[in-house]
Design an enzyme around this catalytic site. Structure first.
Site, PDB file in Angstrom:
ATOM      1  N   LYS A 141     -13.079  -7.906  -7.966  1.00 38.40           N
ATOM      2  CA  LYS A 141     -13.686  -8.201  -6.755  1.00 38.40           C
ATOM      3  C   LYS A 141     -14.971  -8.827  -6.949  1.00 38.40           C
ATOM      4  O   LYS A 141     -15.865  -8.046  -7.414  1.00 38.40           O
ATOM      5  CB  LYS A 141     -13.494  -7.069  -5.610  1.00 38.40           C
ATOM      6  CG  LYS A 141     -11.934  -6.908  -5.436  1.00 38.40           C
ATOM      7  CD  LYS A 141     -11.825  -5.757  -4.563  1.00 38.40           C
ATOM      8  CE  LYS A 141     -10.356  -5.377  -4.313  1.00 38.40           C
ATOM      9  NZ  LYS A 141     -10.000  -4.155  -3.459  1.00 38.40           N
ATOM     10  N   LYS A 184       0.723  -1.125  -0.175  1.00 34.75           N
ATOM     11  CA  LYS A 184       0.104  -0.014  -0.035  1.00 34.75           C
ATOM     12  C   LYS A 184       0.665   1.157  -0.131  1.00 34.75           C
ATOM     13  O   LYS A 184       1.745   1.380   0.881  1.00 34.75           O
ATOM     14  CB  LYS A 184      -0.928   0.109   1.384  1.00 34.75           C
ATOM     15  CG  LYS A 184      -1.934  -1.170   1.223  1.00 34.75           C
ATOM     16  CD  LYS A 184      -2.982  -0.960   0.175  1.00 34.75           C
ATOM     17  CE  LYS A 184      -4.240  -1.808   0.175  1.00 34.75           C
ATOM     18  NZ  LYS A 184      -5.226  -1.525  -0.897  1.00 34.75           N
TER      19      LYS A 184
END
Length: 326
Positions: A218, A109
């Site tokens: 997703k 991240k």
């Protein structure tokens, strides 16, 4: 979707859990989820807290498919997965990676609010040092950079031989411009789209505009395994299946999608149960030797993770609001 499941049946099947996170993630330190126990298996309804009823309805459609419907047939029996490194200090990276057994790919991240590019560089450098020259590293900015900042940051990070950059900018148009700008700057780096697919009214716009090299897909935000599979196939891009900070019940849906894809070139982001300090099952879907087996666990540890009564009430109201949007 044409919903044939009665709301009361969903409410009767529902259990709300709250699981502490190992590291603060997406601004929260607990993950709340509603587990629905359907006739074809356990399902998860867990849109992030800030999502409205319309957006949450797609997550509910995915849960209904999981608990009351069926998933496409698998074409593989295991799924390679990546480690996920939150926006932690570089000194914490080794501890994070140690939880991901055998994973040789890491998603890091970056672009965390309140941090700097120096923080990102230090974190990625530590991951590269620990994974060695053959490890694969991808960064995920969650749309946190402007176009100019993305060019600057990715040029700086490209020296770590990144596999790709996930959602470096917020809009599809910015992603398309970024791909051109990186080439003009001599940076050979693939761009992946996540939010520009799962949060878009037109999830195929990315492919039509040539805005990404890779599609991150997703299940829950796209309305289910079959819906996500249809989008992945129509987009025609290499696909990475990722999770949304799910329990193993939610991860099972992502595993089912990854198992059904005709081709699977990249490790998938389905190892995120390791970000939780507990799970709703005694048989969690976590990496072993860098992969997760294609299987479907049962939620047999609900009672110890039960959410506070006021949070259960909130989630039941949310379920009803999402159901009204189906």
């Amino acid at each position: 979707m044409d919903c044939v499941i009665d709301l009361q049946e969903l409410q009767d099947s529902a259990h709300v859990v709250s699981i502490p996170l190992r590291t603060r993630f997406r601004g929260v330190d607990h993950r709340e989820a509603m587990i629905l126990r359907g006739p074809t298996g356990d399902a998860e309804f867990a849109p992030f807290l800030e999502y409205d009823a319309a957006e949450s309805a797609r997550w509910l459609a995915a849960a209904i498919e999981a608990g009351w419907g069926s998933w496409p047939a698998p074409v593989r029996s295991s799924i390679p997965v990546n480690a996920t490194v939150p926006a932690v200090d570089a000194s914490e990276v080794a501890g994070v990676l140690a939880r991901y057994d055998g994973c040789t790919t890491a998603k890091v991240k970056v672009a965390e609010r309140g941090q700097s590019l120096d923080d990102d560089v230090a974190r990625v450098a530590e991951v590269r040092s620990l994974l060695g020259p053959t490890g694969r590293i991808r960064v995920d900015a969650n749309g946190g950079w402007s176009l100019d900042d993305a060019v600057w940051a990715l040029t700086a990070l490209s020296g770590f031989e990144l596999e790709y950059a996930e959602q470096p900018c917020a809009t599809v148009e910015e992603l398309a411009s970024l791909r051109i700008a990186l080439v003009n700057n001599g940076v050979d780096l693939r761009v992946a789209a996540d939010e520009s697919i799962r949060k878009a009214t037109d999830p195929l716009l990315v492919a039509r505009l040539g805005a990404a090299d890779i599609a991150v897909v997703k299940v829950a935000p796209l309305g289910g395994v079959q819906a996500a599979l249809d989008i992945a196939l129509e987009a025609g891009l290499p696909t990475v299946v990722s999770s949304a900070l799910d329990t193993s019940i939610g991860i099972a849906a992502g595993v089912a999608l990854a198992a059904a894809l005709p081709d699977l070139e990249f490790a998938c982001g389905l190892g995120t149960v390791e970000l939780l300090s507990g799970d709703v099952t005694s048989s969690p879907l976590v990496p072993q030797a860098g992969s997760i087996d294609v299987r479907r666990p049962s939620a047999d540890r609900l009672s110890s993770l039960r959410a506070a009564p006021e949070r259960e009430t909130w989630w039941r109201q949310r379920l009803a609001a999402a159901y009204a949007e189906l």
